[in-house]
Design an enzyme around this catalytic site. Structure first.
Site, PDB file in Angstrom:
ATOM      1  N   SER A   1       0.843  -1.188   0.000  1.00  0.00           N
ATOM      2  CA  SER A   1       0.000   0.000   0.000  1.00  0.00           C
ATOM      3  C   SER A   1       0.885   1.246   0.000  1.00  0.00           C
ATOM      4  O   SER A   1       1.665   1.440  -0.929  1.00  0.00           O
ATOM      5  CB  SER A   1      -0.975  -0.045   1.183  1.00  0.00           C
ATOM      6  OG  SER A   1      -1.997   0.901   1.026  1.00  0.00           O
TER       7      SER A   1
ATOM      8  N   GLU B   1      -9.104  -4.794  -4.137  1.00  0.00           N
ATOM      9  CA  GLU B   1      -8.424  -4.014  -3.104  1.00  0.00           C
ATOM     10  C   GLU B   1      -9.393  -3.324  -2.135  1.00  0.00           C
ATOM     11  O   GLU B   1      -9.347  -3.538  -0.933  1.00  0.00           O
ATOM     12  CB  GLU B   1      -7.532  -2.953  -3.764  1.00  0.00           C
ATOM     13  CG  GLU B   1      -6.363  -3.514  -4.553  1.00  0.00           C
ATOM     14  CD  GLU B   1      -5.187  -3.920  -3.685  1.00  0.00           C
ATOM     15  OE1 GLU B   1      -5.260  -3.773  -2.458  1.00  0.00           O
ATOM     16  OE2 GLU B   1      -4.177  -4.374  -4.266  1.00  0.00           O
TER      17      GLU B   1
ATOM     18  N   HIS C   1      -7.747  -5.685   0.146  1.00  0.00           N
ATOM     19  CA  HIS C   1      -6.513  -4.992   0.510  1.00  0.00           C
ATOM     20  C   HIS C   1      -5.914  -5.651   1.748  1.00  0.00           C
ATOM     21  O   HIS C   1      -6.609  -5.844   2.745  1.00  0.00           O
ATOM     22  CB  HIS C   1      -6.861  -3.532   0.796  1.00  0.00           C
ATOM     23  CG  HIS C   1      -5.713  -2.585   0.755  1.00  0.00           C
ATOM     24  ND1 HIS C   1      -4.919  -2.420  -0.364  1.00  0.00           N
ATOM     25  CD2 HIS C   1      -5.231  -1.710   1.691  1.00  0.00           C
ATOM     26  CE1 HIS C   1      -4.004  -1.493  -0.120  1.00  0.00           C
ATOM     27  NE2 HIS C   1      -4.168  -1.052   1.113  1.00  0.00           N
TER      28      HIS C   1
END
Length: 432
Positions: A188, A312, A368
């Site tokens: 990320s 995600e 995610h």
């Protein structure tokens, strides 16, 4: 700490760590720079003051995160109080300079405003088992790390990453690592950090390979945008975007101002989703990162593994909008970088992680962060059942973690995952 607690001498002084039950060693909270407080709060990182007695490195050091990203986060992310947030953790099979083992330096995520290197999801035990030294680093976040200030150096958080990598270069041999065999990796915001470091001339030579996991880079990323964000900060808070005005505020006061910058409104909606992030300042970061990577002017000779999960942010908003965010922030940029690099002959491996969680909050989604326990081979870590569901497949962890180990060790994830080519339209698929 035990009677056989290991002591390693760094360039600044000795540190005493833990001998773990599996025979590996752990050194936590080692300072790589002085605490960023007072006159140093918004300064470039400064090397630690030397010490002579062994420093206790058996507990995680302070974190720059003072408040979690949200009330509930997918990854367990402890907030640890204290001033010395510029610290790192070393997990090693053996503190033997003759070992010369490959090194993986991990940069945590959290939208550049949160996250913690003290997460149990970032334990280096499995990498140590497979002959790799793991280093996880903390860095300044939010306003302290990334807001443009007229009277302070830009990209302070980026400077922290570089200072940590310089510490690795100068000290990791004493912990059994080879400073010439460093791979940087992050997820990320940490994946965005990896991409940013690829585009920074002063970071060249500090690592030989890179892994960008769901990497997020602000776009657009020019200095004009950073100045717009600073002007909005001042307009919304009434406080000048200047170190002199912010230096003596408490952590809570500064975070309250940061929250006001990010409140909804037409001015905020005109800006990228993430505004406190690395930007192209024209000096440390000479040009926008994504454009530099696609143009082949940055990191072209560094082997790169990158990709994202299939869904995600699909769980965080209406499914259709979440899918659009996944495409815009993660899948399309990663594919553009991989394809451009491959056509230029740069060693690149592109993936998509498609295994779908069974946990109630994320059922049916490759969301995610879901890939990290597989990459670190830590399916028994705290918080994994809540994020992944019961009994995630160990065989998938063996495959993903094994590919990471081979890439860090050999600069190639193995024959089952061929390099991306200029004509490739797909990505290597990780699924059960």
């Amino acid at each position: 700490m035990t009677a056989t607690a290991p002591v390693v001498r760094t360039a600044h002084g000795p540190v005493r760590g833990d001998l773990r039950i599996d025979g590996t060693l752990r050194f936590l909270g080692i300072p790589y720079a002085q605490p960023p407080v007072g006159a140093l709060r918004f300064a470039a990182p400064v090397p630690p003051e030397p010490w002579t007695e062994p420093l206790d490195a058996t507990a995680y050091g302070p974190t720059a995160q003072r408040r979690p990203f949200a009330e509930m986060t997918t990854i367990p992310e402890p907030s640890i109080p204290g001033d010395g947030v510029l610290n790192l953790n070393v997990f090693t099979p053996a503190a033997d300079p003759a070992a010369a083992l490959p090194v993986l330096v991990w940069i945590h995520g959290g939208g550049y405003v949160a996250g913690s290197a003290a997460s149990p999801w970032y334990d280096g035990a499995a990498f140590n088992r497979d002959g790799i030294v793991l280093v996880s680093i903390g860095y300044r976040l939010g306003v302290e790390g990334f807001l443009h200030l007229d009277d302070a150096p830009d990209n302070r958080g980026v400077r922290d990453w570089i200072a940590a990598l310089e510490w690795v270069r100068d000290n990791i041999a004493a912990f059994g690592g080879d400073p010439a065999k460093v791979t940087i990796a992050g997820q990320s915001a940490g994946g965005g950090a990896v991409q940013t470091l690829l585009a920074i001339p002063s970071a060249r030579g500090l690592f030989r390979a890179a892994i960008s996991v769901s990497g997020a880079v602000m776009r657009p990323q020019g200095r004009d945008l950073a100045e717009t964000v600073s002007a909005l900060f001042t307009a919304r808070t009434g406080v000048p975007a200047a170190a002199a005005a912010l230096r003596d505020l408490s952590d809570d006061e500064l975070i309250d101002l940061q929250d006001r910058l990010d409140e909804d409104g037409p001015e905020r909606e005109a800006l990228p989703m993430v505004v406190l992030a690395p930007f192209a300042d024209g000096e440390l970061v000479p040009a926008p990162v994504h454009e530099a990577l696609v143009a082949g002017t940055a990191g072209a000779d560094v082997p790169l593994m990158l990709g994202c999960t299939a869904h995600e942010f699909d769980s965080m908003e209406p499914r259709e909008l979440g899918a659009a965010v996944t495409d815009a922030m993660f899948r399309v940029p990663a594919t553009e970088i991989a394809t451009a690099r491959a056509r230029a002959g740069s060693p690149t491996w592109l993936y998509e992680f498609a295994w779908e969680a069974t946990a109630p909050a994320f059922e049916g989604l490759a969301h995610h962060c879901v890939d990290l326990p597989f990459a670190f081979d830590l399916l028994d870590a705290p918080g994994v059942p809540e994020a992944l569901g019961e009994a995630p497949p160990q065989a998938l962890a063996d495959a993903v973690h094994g590919a990471w180990v081979r890439f860090v060790r050999d600069l190639d994830p193995g024959p089952e995952w061929p390099r991306h080519t200029g004509d490739s339209t797909g990505a290597h698929l990780w699924s059960a």
